[in-house]
Design a protein around this motif. Structure first.
Motif, PDB file in Angstrom:
ATOM      1  N   ALA A 279     -12.029  11.561  12.192  1.00  0.00           N
ATOM      2  CA  ALA A 279     -11.653  10.517  11.227  1.00  0.00           C
ATOM      3  C   ALA A 279     -11.969  10.962   9.808  1.00  0.00           C
ATOM      4  N   ASN A 280     -13.107  11.618   9.639  1.00  0.00           N
ATOM      5  CA  ASN A 280     -13.466  12.130   8.320  1.00  0.00           C
ATOM      6  C   ASN A 280     -12.369  13.028   7.772  1.00  0.00           C
ATOM      7  N   LYS A 281     -11.910  13.941   8.604  1.00  0.00           N
ATOM      8  CA  LYS A 281     -10.910  14.919   8.168  1.00  0.00           C
ATOM      9  C   LYS A 281      -9.567  14.249   7.870  1.00  0.00           C
ATOM     10  N   ILE A 282      -9.119  13.377   8.765  1.00  0.00           N
ATOM     11  CA  ILE A 282      -7.802  12.769   8.582  1.00  0.00           C
ATOM     12  C   ILE A 282      -7.795  11.843   7.362  1.00  0.00           C
ATOM     13  N   VAL A 283      -8.891  11.118   7.128  1.00  0.00           N
ATOM     14  CA  VAL A 283      -8.953  10.209   5.973  1.00  0.00           C
ATOM     15  C   VAL A 283      -9.066  10.996   4.673  1.00  0.00           C
ATOM     16  N   GLU A 284      -9.900  12.027   4.659  1.00  0.00           N
ATOM     17  CA  GLU A 284     -10.039  12.854   3.453  1.00  0.00           C
ATOM     18  C   GLU A 284      -8.679  13.418   3.049  1.00  0.00           C
ATOM     19  N   GLU A 285      -7.923  13.922   4.013  1.00  0.00           N
ATOM     20  CA  GLU A 285      -6.610  14.484   3.702  1.00  0.00           C
ATOM     21  C   GLU A 285      -5.607  13.405   3.328  1.00  0.00           C
ATOM     22  N   ALA A 286      -5.670  12.248   3.993  1.00  0.00           N
ATOM     23  CA  ALA A 286      -4.743  11.156   3.672  1.00  0.00           C
ATOM     24  C   ALA A 286      -4.934  10.675   2.239  1.00  0.00           C
ATOM     25  N   CYS A 287      -6.183  10.674   1.765  1.00  0.00           N
ATOM     26  CA  CYS A 287      -6.444  10.238   0.388  1.00  0.00           C
ATOM     27  C   CYS A 287      -5.760  11.165  -0.612  1.00  0.00           C
ATOM     28  N   PHE A 288      -5.709  12.449  -0.307  1.00  0.00           N
ATOM     29  CA  PHE A 288      -4.994  13.381  -1.178  1.00  0.00           C
ATOM     30  C   PHE A 288      -3.487  13.211  -1.040  1.00  0.00           C
ATOM     31  N   LEU A 289      -3.014  13.197   0.199  1.00  0.00           N
ATOM     32  CA  LEU A 289      -1.574  13.107   0.430  1.00  0.00           C
ATOM     33  C   LEU A 289      -0.981  11.815  -0.095  1.00  0.00           C
ATOM     34  N   SER A 290      -1.784  10.755  -0.123  1.00  0.00           N
ATOM     35  CA  SER A 290      -1.309   9.467  -0.633  1.00  0.00           C
ATOM     36  C   SER A 290      -0.887   9.539  -2.094  1.00  0.00           C
ATOM     37  N   GLY A 291      -1.390  10.553  -2.798  1.00  0.00           N
ATOM     38  CA  GLY A 291      -1.028  10.714  -4.207  1.00  0.00           C
ATOM     39  C   GLY A 291       0.216  11.544  -4.438  1.00  0.00           C
ATOM     40  N   LEU A 292       0.844  12.003  -3.373  1.00  0.00           N
ATOM     41  CA  LEU A 292       2.060  12.811  -3.504  1.00  0.00           C
ATOM     42  C   LEU A 292       3.290  11.914  -3.392  1.00  0.00           C
ATOM     43  N   ARG A 293       4.029  11.798  -4.462  1.00  0.00           N
ATOM     44  CA  ARG A 293       5.132  10.829  -4.497  1.00  0.00           C
ATOM     45  C   ARG A 293       6.288  11.188  -3.571  1.00  0.00           C
ATOM     46  N   LYS A 294       6.393  12.467  -3.159  1.00  0.00           N
ATOM     47  CA  LYS A 294       7.496  12.860  -2.281  1.00  0.00           C
ATOM     48  C   LYS A 294       7.222  12.547  -0.812  1.00  0.00           C
ATOM     49  N   ILE A 295       6.024  12.062  -0.522  1.00  0.00           N
ATOM     50  CA  ILE A 295       5.761  11.525   0.814  1.00  0.00           C
ATOM     51  C   ILE A 295       6.124  10.047   0.757  1.00  0.00           C
ATOM     52  N   THR A 296       7.106   9.642   1.525  1.00  0.00           N
ATOM     53  CA  THR A 296       7.614   8.275   1.445  1.00  0.00           C
ATOM     54  C   THR A 296       7.019   7.412   2.554  1.00  0.00           C
ATOM     55  N   THR A 297       6.594   6.220   2.164  1.00  0.00           N
ATOM     56  CA  THR A 297       6.097   5.214   3.107  1.00  0.00           C
ATOM     57  C   THR A 297       6.655   3.860   2.699  1.00  0.00           C
ATOM     58  N   GLU A 298       6.683   2.944   3.655  1.00  0.00           N
ATOM     59  CA  GLU A 298       7.202   1.598   3.399  1.00  0.00           C
ATOM     60  C   GLU A 298       6.241   0.554   3.936  1.00  0.00           C
ATOM     61  N   ILE A 299       6.321  -0.638   3.337  1.00  0.00           N
ATOM     62  CA  ILE A 299       5.635  -1.803   3.884  1.00  0.00           C
ATOM     63  C   ILE A 299       6.581  -2.987   3.750  1.00  0.00           C
ATOM     64  N   ASP A 300       6.816  -3.663   4.841  1.00  0.00           N
ATOM     65  CA  ASP A 300       7.763  -4.787   4.871  1.00  0.00           C
ATOM     66  C   ASP A 300       9.131  -4.395   4.320  1.00  0.00           C
ATOM     67  N   GLY A 301       9.545  -3.156   4.610  1.00  0.00           N
ATOM     68  CA  GLY A 301      10.862  -2.694   4.204  1.00  0.00           C
ATOM     69  C   GLY A 301      10.975  -2.202   2.781  1.00  0.00           C
ATOM     70  N   ALA A 302       9.890  -2.286   2.013  1.00  0.00           N
ATOM     71  CA  ALA A 302       9.911  -1.847   0.616  1.00  0.00           C
ATOM     72  C   ALA A 302       9.135  -0.540   0.471  1.00  0.00           C
ATOM     73  N   GLY A 303       9.669   0.373  -0.342  1.00  0.00           N
ATOM     74  CA  GLY A 303       9.003   1.640  -0.586  1.00  0.00           C
ATOM     75  C   GLY A 303       7.690   1.443  -1.329  1.00  0.00           C
ATOM     76  N   GLN A 304       6.727   2.309  -1.057  1.00  0.00           N
ATOM     77  CA  GLN A 304       5.411   2.217  -1.694  1.00  0.00           C
ATOM     78  C   GLN A 304       5.253   3.294  -2.768  1.00  0.00           C
ATOM     79  N   THR A 305       4.444   2.971  -3.774  1.00  0.00           N
ATOM     80  CA  THR A 305       4.149   3.908  -4.854  1.00  0.00           C
ATOM     81  C   THR A 305       2.935   4.743  -4.489  1.00  0.00           C
TER      82      THR A 305
END
Length: 240
Positions: free
Chosen positions: A115-141
């Motif tokens: 969990a430490n590893k996956i969360v540490e990396e997710a915190c970095f990847l979350s700042g990359l705008r070319k990784i697309t995610t959605e919530i309730d059908g709307a794109g996230q920043t």
């Protein structure tokens, strides 16, 4: 909803054991604190996922959390993969925390280090705008937390920082015992005994907190580590 602090932990009760005092302290200061449990702890020897859900909700009330949710990743088998990274990235973007706290670098339970590893990396990847995610059908920043800290669990790790939680110690213990299926509880004597369900286990938690507290001249403290160098504004912010 924007949070100040988001705890992302492998199992329900990890946050309570690792940093409940820090959660309570910052909630009392007016900060918005949330917890996201990665799994429902369904592989636990005692109780069930449904029971753990109820216990986590009860603990959230004690801690004064702004939000608590569960990502329902597979207990024992989540991986540092795109499939399991994306829900974490989406959660970080949804709650936009300044600080993330997660599991220890390594520990007795293999899920904790993973969990430490996956969360540490997710915190970095979350700042990359070319990784697309959605919530309730709307794109996230995109969003990247300013700081990622790791609490210390069963195995001793020298902390980079310790926080005085003396005032909130009894409430921390109350939040831990909200998990009646997991920790010492005479009403669960018919269930198998585990390492954490013995009466002695809570004494280990207290001993660690007393040790960290002694290092800064207080009764109880919680320790954290960081991959980054931590700075202060003034030498007078340092506590001997």
């Amino acid at each position: 909803m924007k949070l100040d602090i988001l705890v992302l932990a492998a199992h329900p009760d990890d946050a309570e054991l690792g940093c409940a005092g820090t959660i309570l302290k910052h909630a009392a200061m007016g900060y918005k604190v949330g917890v996201i449990d990665l799994t429902r702890g369904e592989l636990g020897t005692r109780g069930s996922a449904e029971i753990r859900d109820k216990e986590a909700a009860a603990a959230a009330e004690i801690l004064g959390l702004t939000v608590r949710v569960n990502l329902s990743l597979p207990d024992g088998f989540f991986e540092n993969s795109r499939e399991h990274q994306l829900p974490i990235i989406s959660a970080i973007r949804q709650y936009r925390p300044e600080i993330v706290i997660t599991n220890a670098y390594h520990d007795r339970h293999p899920d904790h280090g993973r969990a430490n590893k996956i969360v540490e990396e997710a915190c970095f990847l979350s700042g990359l705008r070319k990784i697309t995610t959605e919530i309730d059908g709307a794109g996230q920043t995109e969003w990247r937390p300013k700081q990622v800290l790791h609490f210390i669990q069963d195995r001793y790790i020298h902390p980079d920082i310790v926080i005085d939680v003396t005032e909130f110690w009894e409430k921390k213990i109350e939040s831990i015992y909200a998990y009646g299926s997991q920790f010492h509880n005479p009403e669960w004597e018919d269930e198998p005994q585990t390492y954490i369900s013995t009466p002695e286990f809570i004494h280990v938690i207290e001993a660690r907190a007393r040790e960290f507290g002694k290092s800064i001249g207080v009764k109880f403290a919680e320790g954290f580590t960081s991959l980054n160098i931590l700075g202060v504004n003034s030498l007078f912010d340092l506590k001997p």
